[in-house]
Design a protein around this motif. Structure first.
Motif, PDB file in Angstrom:
ATOM      1  N   LEU A  64       0.985  -1.709  -0.272  1.00  0.00           N
ATOM      2  CA  LEU A  64       1.154  -3.033  -0.881  1.00  0.00           C
ATOM      3  C   LEU A  64       1.676  -4.045   0.130  1.00  0.00           C
ATOM      4  N   SER A  65       2.541  -3.608   1.015  1.00  0.00           N
ATOM      5  CA  SER A  65       3.116  -4.524   1.995  1.00  0.00           C
ATOM      6  C   SER A  65       2.113  -4.916   3.081  1.00  0.00           C
ATOM      7  N   ARG A  66       1.122  -4.066   3.328  1.00  0.00           N
ATOM      8  CA  ARG A  66       0.168  -4.320   4.409  1.00  0.00           C
ATOM      9  C   ARG A  66      -1.103  -5.033   3.936  1.00  0.00           C
ATOM     10  N   HIS A  67      -1.344  -5.047   2.638  1.00  0.00           N
ATOM     11  CA  HIS A  67      -2.605  -5.612   2.146  1.00  0.00           C
ATOM     12  C   HIS A  67      -2.598  -7.128   2.308  1.00  0.00           C
ATOM     13  N   GLY A  68      -3.639  -7.642   2.929  1.00  0.00           N
ATOM     14  CA  GLY A  68      -3.672  -9.062   3.245  1.00  0.00           C
ATOM     15  C   GLY A  68      -3.845  -9.980   2.057  1.00  0.00           C
ATOM     16  N   GLU A  69      -4.360  -9.474   0.940  1.00  0.00           N
ATOM     17  CA  GLU A  69      -4.618 -10.324  -0.217  1.00  0.00           C
ATOM     18  C   GLU A  69      -3.752  -9.970  -1.420  1.00  0.00           C
ATOM     19  N   LEU A  70      -2.814  -9.079  -1.234  1.00  0.00           N
ATOM     20  CA  LEU A  70      -1.847  -8.750  -2.274  1.00  0.00           C
ATOM     21  C   LEU A  70      -0.474  -9.207  -1.815  1.00  0.00           C
ATOM     22  N   ASP A  71       0.253  -9.820  -2.709  1.00  0.00           N
ATOM     23  CA  ASP A  71       1.611 -10.271  -2.416  1.00  0.00           C
ATOM     24  C   ASP A  71       2.571  -9.279  -3.075  1.00  0.00           C
ATOM     25  N   PHE A  72       3.161  -8.416  -2.264  1.00  0.00           N
ATOM     26  CA  PHE A  72       4.106  -7.409  -2.753  1.00  0.00           C
ATOM     27  C   PHE A  72       5.341  -8.142  -3.265  1.00  0.00           C
ATOM     28  N   ALA A  73       5.501  -8.155  -4.599  1.00  0.00           N
ATOM     29  CA  ALA A  73       6.448  -9.093  -5.211  1.00  0.00           C
ATOM     30  C   ALA A  73       7.732  -8.451  -5.724  1.00  0.00           C
ATOM     31  N   GLY A  74       7.851  -7.123  -5.682  1.00  0.00           N
ATOM     32  CA  GLY A  74       9.091  -6.534  -6.156  1.00  0.00           C
ATOM     33  C   GLY A  74       8.928  -5.090  -6.582  1.00  0.00           C
TER      34      GLY A  74
ATOM     35  N   MET B 251      -2.902 -12.280  -5.279  1.00  0.00           N
ATOM     36  CA  MET B 251      -2.442 -11.583  -6.475  1.00  0.00           C
ATOM     37  C   MET B 251      -1.039 -11.042  -6.224  1.00  0.00           C
ATOM     38  N   ARG B 252      -0.089 -11.454  -7.045  1.00  0.00           N
ATOM     39  CA  ARG B 252       1.274 -10.930  -6.970  1.00  0.00           C
ATOM     40  C   ARG B 252       1.318  -9.582  -7.680  1.00  0.00           C
ATOM     41  N   ILE B 253       1.783  -8.561  -6.980  1.00  0.00           N
ATOM     42  CA  ILE B 253       1.778  -7.216  -7.536  1.00  0.00           C
ATOM     43  C   ILE B 253       3.149  -6.579  -7.377  1.00  0.00           C
ATOM     44  N   GLY B 254       3.625  -5.975  -8.428  1.00  0.00           N
ATOM     45  CA  GLY B 254       4.896  -5.273  -8.409  1.00  0.00           C
ATOM     46  C   GLY B 254       4.681  -3.775  -8.398  1.00  0.00           C
ATOM     47  N   LEU B 255       5.639  -3.057  -7.876  1.00  0.00           N
ATOM     48  CA  LEU B 255       5.580  -1.601  -7.800  1.00  0.00           C
ATOM     49  C   LEU B 255       6.544  -1.000  -8.806  1.00  0.00           C
ATOM     50  N   LEU B 256       6.028  -0.098  -9.640  1.00  0.00           N
ATOM     51  CA  LEU B 256       6.851   0.651 -10.577  1.00  0.00           C
ATOM     52  C   LEU B 256       6.979   2.073 -10.050  1.00  0.00           C
ATOM     53  N   GLY B 257       8.175   2.441  -9.622  1.00  0.00           N
ATOM     54  CA  GLY B 257       8.393   3.781  -9.085  1.00  0.00           C
ATOM     55  C   GLY B 257       9.060   3.748  -7.731  1.00  0.00           C
ATOM     56  N   THR B 258       9.871   4.767  -7.471  1.00  0.00           N
ATOM     57  CA  THR B 258      10.631   4.814  -6.210  1.00  0.00           C
ATOM     58  C   THR B 258      10.625   6.201  -5.581  1.00  0.00           C
ATOM     59  N   GLY B 259       9.810   7.119  -6.105  1.00  0.00           N
ATOM     60  CA  GLY B 259       9.800   8.488  -5.610  1.00  0.00           C
ATOM     61  C   GLY B 259       9.046   8.636  -4.305  1.00  0.00           C
ATOM     62  N   PRO B 260       8.813   9.890  -3.875  1.00  0.00           N
ATOM     63  CA  PRO B 260       8.148  10.131  -2.582  1.00  0.00           C
ATOM     64  C   PRO B 260       6.795   9.447  -2.446  1.00  0.00           C
ATOM     65  N   TRP B 261       5.976   9.477  -3.506  1.00  0.00           N
ATOM     66  CA  TRP B 261       4.644   8.872  -3.410  1.00  0.00           C
ATOM     67  C   TRP B 261       4.734   7.356  -3.317  1.00  0.00           C
ATOM     68  N   ALA B 262       5.701   6.774  -4.008  1.00  0.00           N
ATOM     69  CA  ALA B 262       5.910   5.330  -3.898  1.00  0.00           C
ATOM     70  C   ALA B 262       6.329   4.959  -2.486  1.00  0.00           C
ATOM     71  N   ARG B 263       7.219   5.764  -1.899  1.00  0.00           N
ATOM     72  CA  ARG B 263       7.726   5.452  -0.559  1.00  0.00           C
ATOM     73  C   ARG B 263       6.698   5.743   0.529  1.00  0.00           C
ATOM     74  N   MET B 264       5.945   6.845   0.381  1.00  0.00           N
ATOM     75  CA  MET B 264       5.018   7.275   1.422  1.00  0.00           C
ATOM     76  C   MET B 264       3.710   6.496   1.411  1.00  0.00           C
ATOM     77  N   ALA B 265       3.263   6.080   0.236  1.00  0.00           N
ATOM     78  CA  ALA B 265       1.920   5.512   0.117  1.00  0.00           C
ATOM     79  C   ALA B 265       1.909   4.116  -0.486  1.00  0.00           C
ATOM     80  N   TYR B 266       2.458   3.968  -1.675  1.00  0.00           N
ATOM     81  CA  TYR B 266       2.289   2.703  -2.394  1.00  0.00           C
ATOM     82  C   TYR B 266       2.993   1.535  -1.722  1.00  0.00           C
ATOM     83  N   ALA B 267       4.256   1.674  -1.428  1.00  0.00           N
ATOM     84  CA  ALA B 267       4.978   0.551  -0.829  1.00  0.00           C
ATOM     85  C   ALA B 267       4.367   0.137   0.517  1.00  0.00           C
ATOM     86  N   PRO B 268       4.063   1.080   1.424  1.00  0.00           N
ATOM     87  CA  PRO B 268       3.422   0.664   2.678  1.00  0.00           C
ATOM     88  C   PRO B 268       2.090  -0.039   2.463  1.00  0.00           C
TER      89      PRO B 268
END
Length: 295
Positions: free
Chosen positions: A20-30, A1-18
């Motif tokens: 999404l990038s580490r999940h083996g079945e999600l493709d962090f797409a942008g 599943m290609r998944i994009g991230l909406l948001g760039t604040g502290p929670w996006a940087r601390m939790a969401y981006a890491p």
């Protein structure tokens, strides 16, 4: 599943981006953000594209994860759902019942999967405890203290959050407490009382459909030494306390990603879907009305 991230604040940087990038079945797409420079900085750190047009990102993905203020999240969630994109959202779903209903309506009309990230519900020890206690009959009362030090700890990355400043603990940590109490004690049929405490602290009394009652104390202005979350249940089975979790936010978000994949693959709604998050929003709105002098 290609998944994009909406948001760039502290929670996006601390939790969401890491996560999404580490999940083996999600493709962090942008990444898309309201500030193009911040989106590029975050995207570059994960070697994914940055988008300056949210619709362009939606066109390139199967799902979106949203780490934005709730009022912004609600509008974009509707937009994404109508584009046929699955939703990994954050709590609270929205700051008004109308906005929350709009999200749920878009999800139902499009048939996409939705998972709302109530952190505790995706921490393994706590999830197991909730499942165990929900199967027990005869709960008499529950008590939740969810105390944060966001506004009393100079080091908090969330202290400058405008929506937290405006809405306070009721809307920030209230969803966490409700996400634990409701699956055990049943839906809250009435907010029986609500009162202000020091700072942004609020105290609530809920009546549940099971016949049990609960009390909640919520704060973002607790002294750092007093911060923490406790939940206590009392009933025919005795006294049960919420366990501490060894799962941090990233580990919990990885499990939320699993839940989104399962919901999208099976078509079966997750317990923490947009409809559940809407019910939480309705309870919070009723409490806010009482706090503001409503009947």
């Amino acid at each position: 599943m290609r998944i994009g991230l909406l948001g760039t604040g502290p929670w996006a940087r601390m939790a969401y981006a890491p996560a999404l990038s580490r999940h083996g079945e999600l493709d962090f797409a942008g990444v898309w953000g309201r500030r193009t420079s911040a989106a590029k900085e975050l995207a570059d750190s994960y070697d994914v594209p940055a988008y300056d047009d949210v619709d362009a990102l939606l066109a390139d993905v199967d799902a979106v994860a949203v780490a934005l203020p709730p009022a912004v999240q609600a509008d974009l969630a509707v937009r994404a759902a109508r584009a046929g994109r699955h939703l990994l959202l954050d709590k609270p779903l929205a700051l008004t019942v109308a906005d929350g209903r709009a999200v749920v309506g878009a999800v139902e009309e499009s048939g996409v999967a939705s998972v709302v990230f109530f952190t505790a519900r995706f921490q393994s020890e706590i999830e197991a405890w909730i499942t165990e206690q929900a199967a027990v009959e005869g709960w008499f009362t529950g008590r939740a203290h969810w105390l944060g030090a966001v506004f009393s700890d100079d080091g908090s990355p969330f202290a400058a959050s405008p929506w937290r400043r405006e809405k306070g603990a009721l809307w920030d940590v209230g969803p966490h407490a409700l996400s634990v109490l409701l699956p055990v004690l049943g839906d809250a049929q009435r907010v029986a009382a609500a009162a202000h405490g020091p700072g942004d602290t609020v105290h609530l009394v809920l009546e549940h459909v099971s016949g049990a009652s609960s009390t909640l104390t919520l704060s973002l202005t607790a002294p750092p030494g007093a911060a923490g979350a406790t939940v206590e249940l009392r009933g025919a089975a005795g006294v049960k306390l919420l366990p501490e979790s060894s799962d941090g936010a990233v580990a919990a978000l990885l499990r939320a990603g699993d839940a989104l994949l399962a919901a999208s693959g099976t078509g079966q709604a997750h317990a923490c879907d947009a409809a559940f998050a809407l019910r939480v929003t309705e309870i919070l709105a009723a409490a806010e009305d009482l706090l503001n002098g409503g009947a």
